[in-house]
Design an enzyme around this catalytic site. Structure first.
Site, mmCIF file in Angstrom:
data_model
loop_
_atom_site.group_PDB
_atom_site.id
_atom_site.type_symbol
_atom_site.label_atom_id
_atom_site.label_comp_id
_atom_site.label_asym_id
_atom_site.label_seq_id
_atom_site.Cartn_x
_atom_site.Cartn_y
_atom_site.Cartn_z
ATOM 1 N N GLY A 82 0.810 -1.201 0.000
ATOM 2 C CA GLY A 82 0.000 0.000 0.000
ATOM 3 C C GLY A 82 0.850 1.261 0.000
ATOM 4 O O GLY A 82 2.080 1.224 0.049
ATOM 5 N N LEU A 138 1.290 3.684 2.276
ATOM 6 C CA LEU A 138 2.102 3.883 3.471
ATOM 7 C C LEU A 138 3.104 2.751 3.659
ATOM 8 O O LEU A 138 4.276 2.991 3.974
ATOM 9 C CB LEU A 138 1.187 3.998 4.698
ATOM 10 C CG LEU A 138 1.860 4.220 6.039
ATOM 11 C CD1 LEU A 138 2.630 5.538 6.058
ATOM 12 C CD2 LEU A 138 0.807 4.211 7.164
ATOM 13 N N ILE A 146 -3.519 -10.799 8.107
ATOM 14 C CA ILE A 146 -3.401 -10.289 9.471
ATOM 15 C C ILE A 146 -4.652 -10.548 10.301
ATOM 16 O O ILE A 146 -4.629 -10.368 11.517
ATOM 17 C CB ILE A 146 -3.060 -8.792 9.493
ATOM 18 C CG1 ILE A 146 -4.165 -7.960 8.832
ATOM 19 C CG2 ILE A 146 -1.710 -8.529 8.858
ATOM 20 C CD1 ILE A 146 -3.984 -6.458 9.041
ATOM 21 N N ALA A 155 -4.913 -1.644 6.378
ATOM 22 C CA ALA A 155 -6.147 -1.045 6.890
ATOM 23 C C ALA A 155 -7.278 -1.216 5.892
ATOM 24 O O ALA A 155 -7.049 -1.368 4.691
ATOM 25 C CB ALA A 155 -5.948 0.449 7.182
ATOM 26 N N ASP A 162 -7.884 10.544 11.966
ATOM 27 C CA ASP A 162 -8.646 11.667 12.497
ATOM 28 C C ASP A 162 -10.133 11.343 12.608
ATOM 29 O O ASP A 162 -10.868 12.052 13.305
ATOM 30 C CB ASP A 162 -8.451 12.887 11.606
ATOM 31 C CG ASP A 162 -8.868 12.619 10.164
ATOM 32 O OD1 ASP A 162 -8.296 11.692 9.553
ATOM 33 O OD2 ASP A 162 -9.759 13.327 9.640
ATOM 34 N N TYR A 219 -16.323 3.231 10.092
ATOM 35 C CA TYR A 219 -14.874 3.306 9.890
ATOM 36 C C TYR A 219 -14.193 3.946 11.096
ATOM 37 O O TYR A 219 -13.200 3.420 11.624
ATOM 38 C CB TYR A 219 -14.568 4.107 8.629
ATOM 39 C CG TYR A 219 -13.111 4.445 8.469
ATOM 40 C CD1 TYR A 219 -12.190 3.482 8.054
ATOM 41 C CD2 TYR A 219 -12.642 5.730 8.745
ATOM 42 C CE1 TYR A 219 -10.839 3.791 7.923
ATOM 43 C CE2 TYR A 219 -11.303 6.047 8.610
ATOM 44 C CZ TYR A 219 -10.407 5.076 8.205
ATOM 45 O OH TYR A 219 -9.088 5.378 8.088
ATOM 46 N N LYS A 262 -11.430 2.241 13.746
ATOM 47 C CA LYS A 262 -10.097 2.781 14.018
ATOM 48 C C LYS A 262 -9.913 3.073 15.508
ATOM 49 O O LYS A 262 -8.830 2.862 16.066
ATOM 50 C CB LYS A 262 -9.854 4.040 13.189
ATOM 51 C CG LYS A 262 -9.877 3.824 11.679
ATOM 52 C CD LYS A 262 -8.853 2.798 11.221
ATOM 53 C CE LYS A 262 -7.434 3.321 11.271
ATOM 54 N NZ LYS A 262 -6.464 2.349 10.694
#
Length: 288
Positions: A10, A12, A42, A65, A107, A130, A134
């Protein structure tokens, strides 16, 4: 140092692998193990255990994610499996191997009703599936005895050989370059995060052995999406064709926080100041 990166294909994750292989304090001395979804599931404790028993990492970095904010409203189980319960699996694996865990949050854990950049001490109040997933991932990361939870926001950019870029920033920049009329939020305030700054900060936290815990890993300052798009147009030297819109006028399935800027003062206090979002955007545009 032996570093295992999950979600390595991905945006990141690929940048993280590059950072530890090429830019670490002792490049060439780090053993970096890049795991994508095909290599390790995972959400499966057994799959994670087999991989980690083989590589015996000192650090686990979770870049995987479920990021489909609107789709998560109809797929809450999948969002929770990836963003929450898989973090518990990785945290327990980190504990079993005596390893440090790094996990990324968002955020979207905030409700968006503030008027100043959020600090790590602020109360969370997610508005969507979502965001809730998180938030739960943050909680489960605490199962690891030594864990960094890094909240990032509006990730943009990639290293030169990274995967094709996705997301709002890529859409804005690409639209500006071809002259598309862009609908851009005028009432959402964000703290954009250049991916190369995020991976550098992550590496430095680990190498400095900074206190474990929750950090806001965003570029300094904040802006509305319209302000961001106008700055991007200036840097690209193009005429902006922007149609400001308000969040309430858009038919989006998941609720979004309006004011979700975050303060990175805690990260700076750990000795890792972050450049401004304008500086980051300038460096990003220079790579296009």
């Amino acid at each position: 140092m032996r570093v295992a990166v999950f979600g390595a294909r991905g945006q990141l994750g690929a940048a993280m692998v590059h950072e530890f292989r090429e830019r670490a304090a002792s490049p060439g001395r780090n053993a970096v193990f890049a795991f994508d979804r095909a290599a390790v599931d995972i959400t499966s404790p057994e799959s994670v255990a087999v991989a980690l028993d083989r590589v015996k990492p000192d650090v686990l970095i979770n870049c995987a994610a479920y990021n489909a904010v609107d789709a998560a409203e109809g797929e809450p189980v999948e969002a929770l499996r990836v963003n929450a319960f898989s973090v518990r699996t990785l945290a327990r694996a980190a504990r079993d191997h005596g390893a440090t865990l790094v996990h990324y949050s968002s955020d979207f854990v905030f409700g968006g009703t503030g008027h100043r950049p959020h600090t790590e001490a602020d109360r969370v109040n997610p508005l969507s599936v979502y965001g809730t997933s998180k938030m739960m991932g943050e909680w489960f990361a605490a199962d690891a005895p030594d864990a960094y939870v890094l909240r990032v926001e509006t990730l943009f950019g990639r290293f030169p050989d990274g995967p094709p870029e996705k997301g709002s920033v890529a859409g804005i920049v690409n639209g500006l370059r071809v002259g598309t009329v862009l609908k851009v939020f005028e009432d959402r305030t964000v703290s954009p995060t250049y991916v190369m700054d995020a991976v550098r900060a992550t590496r430095e936290l680990i190498e400095r052995k900074a206190p474990a815990g929750l950090y806001h890993c965003v570029n300094s300052g904040c802006c509305t999406w319209v302000e961001f798009a106008l700055e991007a147009a200036r840097l690209l030297d193009v005429e902006p064709r922007i149609q400001p819109v308000r969040l309430a006028d858009m038919l989006l399935r998941a609720r979004r926080p309006l004011y979700c800027a975050m303060s990175n003062e805690k990260l700076a206090a750990a000795g890792i100041p972050m450049p401004t979002w304008q500086d980051a955007l300038g460096r990003y545009v220079s790579t296009l």
